[in-house]
Design an enzyme around this catalytic site. Structure first.
Site, mmCIF file in Angstrom:
data_model
loop_
_atom_site.group_PDB
_atom_site.id
_atom_site.type_symbol
_atom_site.label_atom_id
_atom_site.label_comp_id
_atom_site.label_asym_id
_atom_site.label_seq_id
_atom_site.Cartn_x
_atom_site.Cartn_y
_atom_site.Cartn_z
ATOM 1 N N ASP A 7 0.869 -1.168 0.000
ATOM 2 C CA ASP A 7 0.000 0.000 0.000
ATOM 3 C C ASP A 7 0.917 1.232 0.000
ATOM 4 O OD1 ASP A 7 -2.362 1.592 0.318
ATOM 5 O OD2 ASP A 7 -1.901 1.742 2.470
ATOM 6 N N ASP A 9 -0.050 5.079 1.007
ATOM 7 C CA ASP A 9 -0.228 6.026 2.115
ATOM 8 C C ASP A 9 -0.293 5.293 3.459
ATOM 9 O OD1 ASP A 9 -0.368 8.014 0.160
ATOM 10 O OD2 ASP A 9 -2.560 7.904 0.050
ATOM 11 N N SER A 16 -2.534 11.227 5.629
ATOM 12 C CA SER A 16 -3.225 12.398 6.147
ATOM 13 C C SER A 16 -4.722 12.184 5.993
ATOM 14 C CB SER A 16 -2.820 13.645 5.363
ATOM 15 O OG SER A 16 -3.763 14.675 5.597
ATOM 16 N N PHE A 19 -6.098 13.613 2.867
ATOM 17 C CA PHE A 19 -5.558 13.074 1.614
ATOM 18 C C PHE A 19 -4.175 13.690 1.307
ATOM 19 C CE2 PHE A 19 -10.039 12.321 1.383
ATOM 20 C CZ PHE A 19 -10.203 11.133 0.696
ATOM 21 N N ARG A 57 -13.076 12.405 -5.945
ATOM 22 C CA ARG A 57 -13.604 13.512 -5.132
ATOM 23 C C ARG A 57 -13.152 14.866 -5.655
ATOM 24 N NH1 ARG A 57 -14.243 11.136 0.604
ATOM 25 N NH2 ARG A 57 -13.715 8.962 0.259
ATOM 26 N N HIS A 91 -11.298 5.707 -8.135
ATOM 27 C CA HIS A 91 -12.745 5.801 -7.913
ATOM 28 C C HIS A 91 -13.098 6.052 -6.450
ATOM 29 C CE1 HIS A 91 -12.061 2.974 -11.400
ATOM 30 N NE2 HIS A 91 -12.708 3.981 -11.961
HETATM 31 MG MG LIG Z 1 -2.889 3.141 3.596
HETATM 32 ZN ZN LIG Z 2 -11.558 1.636 -8.826
#
Ligand SMILES: [Mg+2]
Ligand SMILES: [Zn+2]
Length: 184
Positions: A7, A9, A16, A19, A57, A91
C-alpha cells in the site's frame, strides 16, 4: 519471480486524513524507501496498489497524482530503491468499481501484468481493506502500525495469519531474515 505488493499512504509515506493532494504533502516515513532498496537487493520486485479516491472527489487530478508519483520514484532512486509499478484506483466507494480495495481488482491486474499467481506473495498495508484485497488472491498479509495501522489493529478482524510490525522497515528486516532461512 519474487514480488511484494505495498500500500502507499501510511506504509511508504505519512498518511493524512485530508488526503495526499500534492507532491509537497508526500513525505516518506523514515526508513521506508531504504527498506524497499533492501527488498530490491534481495531480488524482489516492488509494486504499489493504492486507493486514490481523491481523484473521484476532485481533490486532485491525474496530473498532480503523476507529479506525486514522480516525487516518489525520484525519492526512491536517491536511496537505490526501485518501484516497478504503481497501480491505483481513482474511484470513490459509490462508483462500485472492481479495483477499489477491499476488492481484488488491482491485485488481479498485478497478477496479469507480471504473469504470476499471487499465492504466497507478501502484501503490506495499514488498513484492513489492503490486507483483505490481497488475501482474496492468496497473498500473505502484513499489517504495519504506521498510518492508520494502530487503529486497524484495535478494530481487529484481520485476515488469518496476519503478521504485525511497527513499520515497513521492521517488517522488511524480519521478512528478509526469515526468507533467507527458507529455500525459494
Ligand atoms: Mg494506507
Ligand atoms: Zn476503482
Amino acid at each position: 519471480m519474487k514480488l511484494i505488493i505495498l500500500d502507499r499512504d501510511g506504509v511508504i509515506n505519512h498518511d493524512s486524513p485530508d488526503f495526499i493532494k500534492s507532491p509537497a504533502e508526500w513525505i516518506p516515513i523514515p526508513g521506508s524507501l531504504e527498506a524497499i532498496a533492501r527488498l530490491n537487493q534481495a531480488g524482489y520486485r516492488v509494486v504499489i496498489a493504492s486507493n486514490q479516491s481523491g481523484i473521484a472527489r476532485e481533490l486532485f487530478d491525474m496530473t498532480t497524482l503523476n507529479a506525486i508519483h514522480q516525487k516518489l520514484h525520484a525519492s526512491a532512486q536517491l536511496v537505490g530503491a526501485d518501484i516497478d509499478a504503481i497501480f491505483f484506483c481513482p474511484h470513490a466507494a459509490i462508483d462500485n468499481c472492481d479495483c477499489r480495495k477491499p476488492k481484488a481488482g488491482m491485485f488481479e491486474e498485478i497478477s496479469k501484468r507480471f504473469k504470476v499467481s499471487l499465492k504466497g506473495v507478501p502484501t503490506v498495508g495499514d488498513s484492513l481493506r489492503d490486507l483483505q484485497a490481497g488475501f482474496r488472491l492468496g497473498c500473505v498479509p502484513y499489517l504495519v502500525l504506521t498510518g492508520k495501522g494502530e487503529k486497524t489493529q484495535q478494530t481487529g478482524g484481520l485476515p488469518p495469519g496476519t503478521q504485525v510490525f511497527p513499520d515497513l522497515a521492521s517488517m522488511v528486516q524480519s521478512f528478509l531474515k526469515t526468507a533467507a532461512q527458507r529455500p525459494d
